[in-house]
Design a protein around this motif. Structure first.
Motif, PDB file in Angstrom:
ATOM      1  N   THR A 145    -108.757   3.030  93.893  1.00  9.56           N
ATOM      2  CA  THR A 145    -107.972   4.288  94.122  1.00  9.56           C
ATOM      3  C   THR A 145    -108.817   5.554  93.837  1.00  9.56           C
ATOM      4  OG1 THR A 145    -107.093   4.331  91.792  1.00  9.56           O
ATOM      5  CG2 THR A 145    -106.034   2.914  93.295  1.00  9.56           C
ATOM      6  N   SER A 146    -108.239   6.432  93.869  1.00  5.55           N
ATOM      7  CA  SER A 146    -108.748   7.929  93.594  1.00  5.55           C
ATOM      8  C   SER A 146    -108.859   8.362  92.528  1.00  5.55           C
ATOM      9  CB  SER A 146    -108.396   8.976  94.753  1.00  5.55           C
ATOM     10  OG  SER A 146    -106.850   9.066  94.432  1.00  5.55           O
ATOM     11  N   LEU A 147    -108.175   7.489  91.650  1.00  3.14           N
ATOM     12  CA  LEU A 147    -107.997   7.904  90.004  1.00  3.14           C
ATOM     13  C   LEU A 147    -109.220   7.848  89.226  1.00  3.14           C
ATOM     14  CD1 LEU A 147    -104.629   5.793  89.275  1.00  3.14           C
ATOM     15  CD2 LEU A 147    -104.921   8.278  89.910  1.00  3.14           C
ATOM     16  N   SER A 148    -109.469   8.829  88.557  1.00  2.00           N
ATOM     17  CA  SER A 148    -110.794   9.039  87.642  1.00  2.00           C
ATOM     18  C   SER A 148    -110.357   7.936  86.395  1.00  2.00           C
ATOM     19  CB  SER A 148    -110.720  10.373  86.845  1.00  2.00           C
ATOM     20  OG  SER A 148    -109.699  10.410  86.031  1.00  2.00           O
ATOM     21  N   PRO A 149    -111.271   7.433  85.890  1.00  2.00           N
ATOM     22  CA  PRO A 149    -111.444   6.263  84.651  1.00  2.00           C
ATOM     23  C   PRO A 149    -110.044   6.848  83.723  1.00  2.00           C
ATOM     24  CG  PRO A 149    -113.617   6.797  85.251  1.00  2.00           C
ATOM     25  CD  PRO A 149    -112.918   7.819  85.955  1.00  2.00           C
ATOM     26  N   GLY A 150    -110.253   8.130  83.384  1.00  2.00           N
ATOM     27  CA  GLY A 150    -109.007   8.797  82.540  1.00  2.00           C
ATOM     28  C   GLY A 150    -107.684   8.522  82.937  1.00  2.00           C
ATOM     29  N   ALA A 155    -102.598   5.395  83.794  1.00  2.00           N
ATOM     30  CA  ALA A 155    -101.778   4.916  84.377  1.00  2.00           C
ATOM     31  C   ALA A 155    -101.318   3.418  84.099  1.00  2.00           C
ATOM     32  CB  ALA A 155    -102.104   4.668  86.043  1.00  2.00           C
ATOM     33  N   MET A 156    -102.432   2.854  83.468  1.00  2.00           N
ATOM     34  CA  MET A 156    -102.113   1.511  83.066  1.00  2.00           C
ATOM     35  C   MET A 156    -101.285   1.541  81.663  1.00  2.00           C
ATOM     36  SD  MET A 156    -104.706  -0.971  80.994  1.00  2.00           S
ATOM     37  CE  MET A 156    -104.597   0.230  79.631  1.00  2.00           C
ATOM     38  N   LEU A 157    -101.422   2.477  80.801  1.00  2.75           N
ATOM     39  CA  LEU A 157    -100.694   2.573  79.632  1.00  2.75           C
ATOM     40  C   LEU A 157     -99.251   2.987  80.006  1.00  2.75           C
ATOM     41  CD1 LEU A 157    -103.023   4.862  77.417  1.00  2.75           C
ATOM     42  CD2 LEU A 157    -102.429   2.440  76.975  1.00  2.75           C
ATOM     43  N   LEU A 158     -99.143   3.980  81.035  1.00  7.90           N
ATOM     44  CA  LEU A 158     -97.656   3.965  81.575  1.00  7.90           C
ATOM     45  C   LEU A 158     -96.886   2.872  81.860  1.00  7.90           C
ATOM     46  CD1 LEU A 158     -95.529   6.175  82.095  1.00  7.90           C
ATOM     47  CD2 LEU A 158     -96.570   6.396  84.524  1.00  7.90           C
ATOM     48  N   VAL A 159     -97.724   1.942  82.760  1.00 10.61           N
ATOM     49  CA  VAL A 159     -96.921   0.807  83.106  1.00 10.61           C
ATOM     50  C   VAL A 159     -96.813  -0.155  81.867  1.00 10.61           C
ATOM     51  CG1 VAL A 159     -97.178  -1.567  84.353  1.00 10.61           C
ATOM     52  CG2 VAL A 159     -97.991   0.853  85.317  1.00 10.61           C
TER      53      VAL A 159
END
Length: 243
Positions: A145-150, A155-159
């Motif tokens: 995806t276009s997400l930066s590493p941060g 996003a993973m922490l949100l899930v």
């Protein structure tokens, strides 16, 4: 940093043990201690886990247990490592939503098998081998995806937070409440009796405007996926904005 500077419990989980401690050769592996503690927690909850009870489960003294783990917090690290186990393989051909959904469902299922994991104090980010594998698989879902590493980490922490919250909300419910249509209907009947329109006009209006069967709530699948999809919709918006 050298391996000897890591906490002893991490040295053992990673197979990087430092110099042997004085005394008899260890009788058990750290995994045996984790299994004994998990057995106690699965049977009677996290409150049933103590150094003395784990030692008794293994047939040796409490002081002997300290040759393997330095504290109860270290014992929790071992328990979490074994309770979650390795994550399911990630399908490299799947899209990011499918991959993170599979990750979240596997995470939820692990919590369902061992509900007590939500009561373990989170004192620091994960550093044990299998916990890092879970992190790796969660991050890997966003690699194309276009997400930066941060952003990917956030996003993973949100899930992760969503799955833990959903597990905490439903984990204490009786199985018949979660799975039985009859239990849902009984709840609607009681709610209709108690939700006075003058005091709770929105609840009462909702009850009047919906057929009774619409109040059947599938906590195990439908509600979980609805919430997860809503979280992922927000992440998808972020991905589109980063593109």
């Amino acid at each position: 940093m050298t391996a000897e500077e890591l906490p002893r419990v991490l040295q053992q989980l990673w197979g990087l043990e430092g110099p042997a401690r004085p005394g008899p050769k260890p009788t058990f592996h750290i995994s045996d201690i984790g299994a004994a503690a998990i057995k106690l927690a699965d049977t009677a909850g996290l409150g049933a886990v103590s150094m003395s009870k784990v030692a008794a489960e293994l047939g040796f003294t409490t002081m002997s247990l300290y040759r393997y783990v330095d504290s109860k917090d270290d014992l929790y690290v071992v328990m979490l490592e074994q309770a979650f186990g390795p994550p399911a393989p990630v399908d490299p051909e799947a899209g990011w939503r499918e991959r993170i959904t599979a990750w979240a469902v596997a995470f939820r299922d692990a919590i369902r098998r061992h509900p007590w994991v939500l009561q373990v104090p989170v004192l620091e980010p994960p550093l044990s081998p299998l916990q890092l594998e879970w992190m790796e698989h969660g991050l890997r879902a966003f690699e194309d995806t276009s997400l930066s590493p941060g952003d990917a980490l956030s996003a993973m922490l949100l899930v992760n937070i969503y799955v833990r919250g959903a597990g905490a909300l439903t984990g204490g419910m009786k199985p018949d409440v979660q799975e039985s249509p009859e239990a849902n209907q009984l709840y609607v009947q009681r709610l209709s009796m108690l939700a006075d329109p003058d005091r709770y006009p929105t609840i009462a209006g909702n009850l009047r405007s919906r057929p009774a069967e619409d109040f059947d709530v599938d906590y195990d699948a439908g509600e979980f996926i609805f919430g997860l999809d809503t979280v992922l919709d927000g992440i998808e918006t972020l991905i589109a904005r980063r593109t």
